[in-house]
Design a protein around this motif. Structure first.
Motif, PDB file in Angstrom:
ATOM      1  N   LEU A  19      20.005   7.642  -4.133  1.00 36.60           N
ATOM      2  CA  LEU A  19      19.882   6.872  -5.369  1.00 36.60           C
ATOM      3  C   LEU A  19      19.906   7.851  -6.543  1.00 36.60           C
ATOM      4  O   LEU A  19      19.512   9.008  -6.411  1.00 36.60           O
ATOM      5  N   PRO A  21      18.413   7.964 -10.175  1.00 42.28           N
ATOM      6  CA  PRO A  21      17.597   7.349 -11.228  1.00 42.28           C
ATOM      7  C   PRO A  21      17.860   7.891 -12.626  1.00 42.28           C
ATOM      8  O   PRO A  21      17.552   7.229 -13.615  1.00 42.28           O
ATOM      9  N   ASN A  39      23.958   0.428 -13.780  1.00 39.21           N
ATOM     10  CA  ASN A  39      23.746   1.233 -12.576  1.00 39.21           C
ATOM     11  C   ASN A  39      24.883   2.234 -12.436  1.00 39.21           C
ATOM     12  O   ASN A  39      25.929   2.069 -13.071  1.00 39.21           O
ATOM     13  N   SER A  43      28.624   7.080  -6.137  1.00 37.81           N
ATOM     14  CA  SER A  43      27.475   7.634  -5.434  1.00 37.81           C
ATOM     15  C   SER A  43      27.703   9.094  -5.056  1.00 37.81           C
ATOM     16  O   SER A  43      28.837   9.567  -4.993  1.00 37.81           O
ATOM     17  N   ASN A 112      19.207   0.202 -12.819  1.00 37.19           N
ATOM     18  CA  ASN A 112      19.090   0.270 -11.362  1.00 37.19           C
ATOM     19  C   ASN A 112      19.707   1.564 -10.848  1.00 37.19           C
ATOM     20  O   ASN A 112      20.780   1.964 -11.310  1.00 37.19           O
ATOM     21  N   ALA A 113      19.053   2.201  -9.908  1.00 41.86           N
ATOM     22  CA  ALA A 113      19.505   3.494  -9.403  1.00 41.86           C
ATOM     23  C   ALA A 113      20.510   3.382  -8.261  1.00 41.86           C
ATOM     24  O   ALA A 113      21.075   4.384  -7.839  1.00 41.86           O
ATOM     25  N   TYR A 114      20.733   2.152  -7.753  1.00 39.73           N
ATOM     26  CA  TYR A 114      21.716   1.961  -6.687  1.00 39.73           C
ATOM     27  C   TYR A 114      23.121   2.012  -7.260  1.00 39.73           C
ATOM     28  O   TYR A 114      23.425   1.337  -8.240  1.00 39.73           O
ATOM     29  N   LYS A 130      17.237  -4.747  -4.868  1.00 36.69           N
ATOM     30  CA  LYS A 130      17.614  -4.529  -6.262  1.00 36.69           C
ATOM     31  C   LYS A 130      16.381  -4.212  -7.111  1.00 36.69           C
ATOM     32  O   LYS A 130      16.406  -3.331  -7.966  1.00 36.69           O
ATOM     33  N   SER A 132      13.580  -2.848  -6.098  1.00 35.47           N
ATOM     34  CA  SER A 132      13.060  -1.517  -5.778  1.00 35.47           C
ATOM     35  C   SER A 132      13.884  -0.425  -6.453  1.00 35.47           C
ATOM     36  O   SER A 132      13.360   0.636  -6.793  1.00 35.47           O
ATOM     37  N   GLY A 133      15.173  -0.694  -6.666  1.00 35.92           N
ATOM     38  CA  GLY A 133      16.037   0.278  -7.325  1.00 35.92           C
ATOM     39  C   GLY A 133      15.750   0.456  -8.797  1.00 35.92           C
ATOM     40  O   GLY A 133      16.240   1.398  -9.427  1.00 35.92           O
ATOM     41  N   GLN A 134      14.940  -0.452  -9.362  1.00 33.77           N
ATOM     42  CA  GLN A 134      14.608  -0.376 -10.786  1.00 33.77           C
ATOM     43  C   GLN A 134      13.296   0.367 -11.054  1.00 33.77           C
ATOM     44  O   GLN A 134      12.982   0.677 -12.204  1.00 33.77           O
TER      45      GLN A 134
END
Length: 232
Positions: A19, A21, A39, A43, A112-114, A130, A132-134
């Motif tokens: 991820l 951030p 986001n 990746s 969002n880090a995803y 989603k 949790s990615g924030q």
């Protein structure tokens, strides 16, 4: 910044990639301007850094090294060195920091880090994943209380405003679900009141893929941000 917690976060929820951030200027950064998208579009695979999470953390905490890494990775894959969004982001960051005589230090981050190729694909992710990615973005906002937040794109703007309202950092009357991006931009600086007592403002703008090399269409935004620091 809690490096152990950061390592746990970037390794969360995926076996193949990290991820992302944020990207900071350096390890000792104390940013006062956040540039916020929805986001990351691309990746960094764990294999790209030989499954070395410390190396990955070092990359995202050193903007120059991170950009060199991304550029080389893209060239190796036969792609352009930088995407249109990355070009625009690089130029905006450089112009703000240079034109403010280094009074501004930027943190690049996202709601969002995803990483997903499109915002539409992010919406397809399970809500719990989603959310949790924030978490790290929310942590960064509370920790650094940036004087200026620049949010680009309608999706990112809506998500940011909903979170700020839910946490009573901006007036609920600001939010209007029928607003187009142009309406958000026309509001100008939107005041933020952080729980710590610090204050800041949000500027909304169009997606940075439209910025280009000179950012002529974003000149007013740059002037408005610089004015915030001239007045402090």
């Amino acid at each position: 910044m809690n490096r152990i917690g950061l390592k746990e976060f970037v390794e969360r929820g995926t076996t193949n990639e990290y991820l992302r951030p944020f990207v900071s200027k350096c390890k000792t950064s104390n940013p006062n301007v956040f540039i916020v998208g929805i986001n990351p579009a691309s990746s960094i695979l764990k294999t790209d850094v030989d499954h070395d999470v410390d190396r990955y953390i070092d990359l995202i905490m050193d903007r120059e090294s991170f950009l060199t890494f991304i550029q080389q990775k893209n060239i190796e894959k036969g792609k352009r060195p930088f995407s249109k969004t990355r070009i625009g982001l690089n130029q905006l960051v450089n112009q703000l920091e240079t034109q403010s005589n280094e009074a501004i230090e930027v943190l690049e981050t996202n709601i969002n880090a995803y990483a997903t190729p499109t915002a539409k694909k992010l919406k397809a992710i399970h809500p719990s994943i989603k959310q949790s990615g924030q978490e790290w973005f929310h942590k960064l906002m509370r920790e650094h209380t940036p004087a200026v937040v620049i949010v680009h794109s309608l999706d990112a703007t809506r998500d940011l405003m909903k979170w700020l309202i839910a946490n009573e950092m901006i007036q609920s009357s600001v939010y209007n679900r029928s607003y187009r991006l142009r309406d958000w931009i026309d509001l100008g600086p939107i005041p933020i009141n952080y729980p710590s007592g610090a204050t800041g403002v949000v500027f909304c703008t169009k997606h940075l893929k439209y910025y280009g090399w000179k950012g002529n269409a974003f000149q007013q935004l740059r002037e408005d941000v610089l004015t915030q620091f001239n007045e402090r």
